[in-house]
Design a protein around this motif. Sequence first.
Motif, PDB file in Angstrom:
ATOM      1  N   VAL A  78       0.840  -1.329  -0.066  1.00  0.00           N
ATOM      2  CA  VAL A  78      -0.094  -0.111  -0.087  1.00  0.00           C
ATOM      3  C   VAL A  78       0.861   1.261  -0.019  1.00  0.00           C
ATOM      4  O   VAL A  78       1.798   1.395   0.785  1.00  0.00           O
ATOM      5  CB  VAL A  78      -0.969  -0.058   1.125  1.00  0.00           C
ATOM      6  N   GLU A  79       0.563   2.197  -0.883  1.00  0.00           N
ATOM      7  CA  GLU A  79       1.313   3.664  -0.972  1.00  0.00           C
ATOM      8  C   GLU A  79       0.820   4.285   0.278  1.00  0.00           C
ATOM      9  O   GLU A  79      -0.286   4.578   0.645  1.00  0.00           O
ATOM     10  CB  GLU A  79       0.920   4.181  -2.243  1.00  0.00           C
ATOM     11  N   THR A  80       1.939   4.826   0.948  1.00  0.00           N
ATOM     12  CA  THR A  80       1.489   5.705   2.235  1.00  0.00           C
ATOM     13  C   THR A  80       2.359   6.836   2.198  1.00  0.00           C
ATOM     14  O   THR A  80       2.502   7.324   3.499  1.00  0.00           O
ATOM     15  CB  THR A  80       2.253   4.794   3.378  1.00  0.00           C
ATOM     16  N   SER A  81       2.601   7.231   1.456  1.00  0.00           N
ATOM     17  CA  SER A  81       3.673   8.648   1.098  1.00  0.00           C
ATOM     18  C   SER A  81       2.728   9.841   1.839  1.00  0.00           C
ATOM     19  O   SER A  81       3.503  10.921   2.189  1.00  0.00           O
ATOM     20  CB  SER A  81       4.287   9.246   0.007  1.00  0.00           C
ATOM     21  N   HIS A  82       1.319   9.705   1.605  1.00  0.00           N
ATOM     22  CA  HIS A  82       0.718  10.958   2.021  1.00  0.00           C
ATOM     23  C   HIS A  82      -0.062  10.626   3.338  1.00  0.00           C
ATOM     24  O   HIS A  82      -1.056  11.616   3.700  1.00  0.00           O
ATOM     25  CB  HIS A  82      -0.303  11.491   0.876  1.00  0.00           C
ATOM     26  N   ILE A  83      -0.037   9.628   4.100  1.00  0.00           N
ATOM     27  CA  ILE A  83      -0.596   9.411   5.313  1.00  0.00           C
ATOM     28  C   ILE A  83       0.111  10.392   6.333  1.00  0.00           C
ATOM     29  O   ILE A  83       1.320  10.543   6.412  1.00  0.00           O
ATOM     30  CB  ILE A  83      -0.424   7.789   5.931  1.00  0.00           C
ATOM     31  N   MET A  84      -0.503  11.274   7.048  1.00  0.00           N
ATOM     32  CA  MET A  84       0.009  12.335   7.951  1.00  0.00           C
ATOM     33  C   MET A  84       0.196  11.823   9.477  1.00  0.00           C
ATOM     34  O   MET A  84      -0.608  11.195   9.987  1.00  0.00           O
ATOM     35  CB  MET A  84      -0.920  13.562   8.079  1.00  0.00           C
ATOM     36  N   VAL A  85       1.505  11.979   9.714  1.00  0.00           N
ATOM     37  CA  VAL A  85       1.773  11.445  11.359  1.00  0.00           C
ATOM     38  C   VAL A  85       1.413  12.720  12.098  1.00  0.00           C
ATOM     39  O   VAL A  85       2.077  13.893  12.069  1.00  0.00           O
ATOM     40  CB  VAL A  85       3.229  11.124  11.376  1.00  0.00           C
TER      41      VAL A  85
END
Length: 296
Positions: A78-85
């Motif tokens: 799954v692409e996760t590069s735009h999930i915000m921490v």
Amino acid sequence: MKVSVVGSINMDMTVVAERIPLKGETVHGSEIHHIPGGKGANQAVAMAKLGAQVEMFGCVGDDETGKNLLENLKSVGVETSHIMVVENIPTGIAFITVGEDDNAIVVVPGANGMVDKAYVDRIRGPLLESDIVLLQQEIPMETVEYVVDLCARHQVKVVLNPAPAVPLKKETIEKATYLTPNEHEAAILFGTELSTEELLKRYPGKLLITQGSKGVSACLEDGTVVLVPARKAHVVDTTGAGDTLNGAFTLRIAMGADLKSALEYANVAASLSTERFGAQGGMPTDGEVRKAMEGR
């Protein structure tokens, strides 16, 4: 082809018990597990395991749980590069009791509450590159409405899984391409005055209602109401079955399948997911689904 999910990312704390306790009751448990979950993440993982190029949009906390959940999503593709921490807010948690082939769930949203309109504005570019977007309701409802409206204005298809169920605005229902409640959720959305068949005929080609062991019903564009029967399964854990169905359905629609064949595929995927423990761990591959369909 790109499919995307906007939604929740949780850690599931799952207890296996002899049965789900009644109000005020204590029952014995036999096992406890910490399992990656959240309806959004589950649906993204379901599609990734079925071979999709899928991106997850959402939020996690800056804690160890959040780090573990990001790594889990990456591990299945799954692409996760735009999930915000998000700082100083814990990652979402779901407390799940499994017993007698069913489950009961309490969700503490945590960082999922930060999937707000401002976040959507930040990720709108990559989001609108999607061929189809899948949504649920473990994030703020104003965000759900905002994403549905945004996608409708840019001709991006939307599958809205209205769970947990709350009443929806009429314009949100109209703008969603597909709406996928279970029977309980459909009653909350539309009331109980109409039969399932009458309700489906009001929304041909849009509304599909999952009915547990019976299967899933929908009204085709020509007005024909169809019931796609459930595949018989050796049930171990139903957690994530609905998410598997939604993910599989969304993927097949993105690939150009018609409504009925997409439901047939999704129904088999969902039934296979119940035969192993855990929401994501039980999700099947495309090969497993096709083999099961050939054997029906």
